[in-house]
Design an enzyme around this catalytic site. Sequence first.
Site, PDB file in Angstrom:
ATOM      1  CG  ASP A   1      38.499  -4.816  -2.921  1.00 62.38           C
ATOM      2  OD1 ASP A   1      38.262  -5.212  -4.088  1.00 62.38           O
ATOM      3  OD2 ASP A   1      39.332  -3.631  -2.941  1.00 62.38           O
TER       4      ASP A   1
ATOM      5  CG  ASP B   1      47.108  -0.830 -10.071  1.00 63.25           C
ATOM      6  OD1 ASP B   1      45.929  -1.009 -10.372  1.00 63.25           O
ATOM      7  OD2 ASP B   1      47.656  -1.500  -8.547  1.00 63.25           O
TER       8      ASP B   1
END
Length: 244
Positions: A10, A132
């Site tokens: 990330d 998610d």
Amino acid sequence: MSFIVYPALDIRDGRVVRLRQGDYAQETSYGDDPLPRTQAFAAQGAQWMHLVDLDAARAGGYTLAPLLSSIRAQTTLQVQTGGGVRGRDDVARILDAGAGRVVVGSLAVRRPDEVVGWLEEFGAERITIALDARQDAQGQWQLPVHGWTENADVTLDDLARRYARAGMRHLLCTDIARDGMLAGPNISLYQHLSALLPGVAVQASGGIRDVADVAEARAAGCGGAILGKALLEQRMDLAEALAC
């Protein structure tokens, strides 16, 4: 179905970071130069990696094209990447920059009619739908939106089935409660999704701690696993995970 291990990075402000449960205020930094890490992934035998643009995820406008180009030029890695996809042109630009697959997340929940069209236009092998999810008190898997502050009007199961009917081949599903927590993956969730979506490569994401967790995800029927914090903190050997 082959099983793919995705070492993950990330990126925020050019740095390798991890967020705790997606919270930008709970960031841990792991250094300023991501490229050597990607070279190490390739040297240990990885064929794919997962790359997230956290700046773009917040503000839009994918910023990692130069890094993506460098990874493709200097390693053998295929790259699954996303962050900040706001429309069709973003998908095209990221693919043109060298991505093997583009990850489409919040837009997949908010504008499914549009995203379904991308599966046909770009090819289902070039798109990873990322959802998610969070389990509610009744045991239903909901899809939190607007910074995870409220639930979408469709459940994980219903939306995943819709995309599967449209030809989806790759689904990345994160149990929000486990993201960045090193608490182990939610194996029951991945068993459920793998049974619900035959022919779809479900990627386990969130909580993977060690090689045993990777093996368990594979046994649950997953087509892949995302390895983030455990690799960055050297709790896991990538070569061993790849051998699962």
